[in-house]
Write an enzyme that holds these catalytic residues in place. Sequence first.
Site, PDB file in Angstrom:
ATOM      1  N   CYS A  47       0.841  -1.289  -0.120  1.00  0.00           N
ATOM      2  CA  CYS A  47       0.053  -0.109  -0.028  1.00  0.00           C
ATOM      3  C   CYS A  47       0.826   1.166  -0.170  1.00  0.00           C
ATOM      4  CB  CYS A  47      -0.944  -0.125   1.161  1.00  0.00           C
ATOM      5  SG  CYS A  47      -1.877   1.526   1.330  1.00  0.00           S
ATOM      6  N   TRP A  80      -7.568  -6.209   5.461  1.00  0.00           N
ATOM      7  CA  TRP A  80      -6.041  -6.711   5.781  1.00  0.00           C
ATOM      8  C   TRP A  80      -6.161  -7.643   6.884  1.00  0.00           C
ATOM      9  CZ3 TRP A  80      -3.285  -4.994   2.138  1.00  0.00           C
ATOM     10  CH2 TRP A  80      -3.265  -3.906   1.459  1.00  0.00           C
ATOM     11  N   VAL A 115     -11.641  -0.685   6.031  1.00  0.00           N
ATOM     12  CA  VAL A 115     -10.446  -1.002   6.937  1.00  0.00           C
ATOM     13  C   VAL A 115      -9.233  -0.734   5.991  1.00  0.00           C
ATOM     14  CG1 VAL A 115      -9.187  -2.633   8.161  1.00  0.00           C
ATOM     15  CG2 VAL A 115     -11.638  -2.928   8.072  1.00  0.00           C
ATOM     16  N   VAL A 117      -4.885   0.929   6.030  1.00  0.00           N
ATOM     17  CA  VAL A 117      -3.698   0.998   6.273  1.00  0.00           C
ATOM     18  C   VAL A 117      -3.081   2.230   5.764  1.00  0.00           C
ATOM     19  CG1 VAL A 117      -2.946  -1.289   7.115  1.00  0.00           C
ATOM     20  CG2 VAL A 117      -2.569  -0.676   4.706  1.00  0.00           C
ATOM     21  N   TYR A 180      -5.485   5.777  -8.858  1.00  0.00           N
ATOM     22  CA  TYR A 180      -6.629   5.313  -8.413  1.00  0.00           C
ATOM     23  C   TYR A 180      -7.983   5.795  -9.326  1.00  0.00           C
ATOM     24  CZ  TYR A 180      -4.169   3.145  -4.845  1.00  0.00           C
ATOM     25  OH  TYR A 180      -3.093   2.308  -3.921  1.00  0.00           O
TER      26      TYR A 180
END
Length: 338
Positions: A47, A80, A115, A117, A180
């Site tokens: 990521c 994750w 969720v 990171v 993205y």
Amino acid sequence: MSIPTDASGSFRRRGPHFTDRIVAEPEGDGQWPVEPGRYRLVVSLACPWAHRSLIVRRLMGLEDALSLAITDPIQDERSWRFALDEDGRDPVLGYRYLEEAYLARDPENGLENGVSVPAIVEESTGLLVTNDYPQITIDLGVEWAKYQRPGAPTLYPEGLRDEIDEVNEGVFHDVNNGVYKTGFASTQNAYENAYTALFARLDELDARLENQRYLVGDHITEADIRLFTTLARFDAVYHGHFKCNRQKLAEFGALWAYARDLYQTPGFGDTVDFDHIKRHYHQVHTGINPTQIVPLGPEPSAWLEPHHREELGGSPFGDGTPPEPLAGPLRPLPPLDM
């Protein structure tokens, strides 16, 4: 994997749900005290948003103050996971999935924005403290000063903050998030708009870097870290997988040399794991790559070619020093199933 898009087919990134901060001098609700050994930084090596915090943790020398958990690059329906750890559990938190920390903090609405990171979790309680990725790196560089290594660089110098923030704003919208918006667009018009903005910004950055070694000032700052993590993934993933294919990073002039300069700087290239990166994008985004075949290229040795950026002056760490070399890869993966 569900991709959030609006009525026009444009990708819409969800913001961080938990925006508490960890600061040297807490002043009220939403602020937690800096305390070595209290928190655990959870990242994915795949990521780019998490990669930023990994770079800053290493540049600042915070390894002993802030422990590190590395997730599997492959997500399932619960996102994750700690499948790379023994018995599939993080050895400190005891969790199988990062979502458990989100739900421990907010059982009703913890998963509202998904969720993500990086995330910082309190070790003793397992509570999610923050997943505010833009603020995490700034605070690691500023608020954790007491526990930083001697010679750590100043990544967010007060006199340059306005310029850094301005550069970061454009880079976020058109490059970091722009790849993205290009790759996840669900209409031709949305794709073309994002593609055009992405390459217009890359052209602008390429011109900016022709005569200066770093984006702002004469040494590495927060701005360079935020741009680098997208550049590191560009040819390996975004060019083909996300259809960002006007040209490769390696076909730019100053921008490609700049990226190699950073890659060859301790804290940058040694935190890049192309295996994690390629497996994540190509095996998780099955709507884009239904075969889940992971490409072998490009050849990573190109990142080690001479860049000659030192001729522009400046130095990576200013008056500081580089971090000590890493002992080895952060988290090697088993061979791909054949």
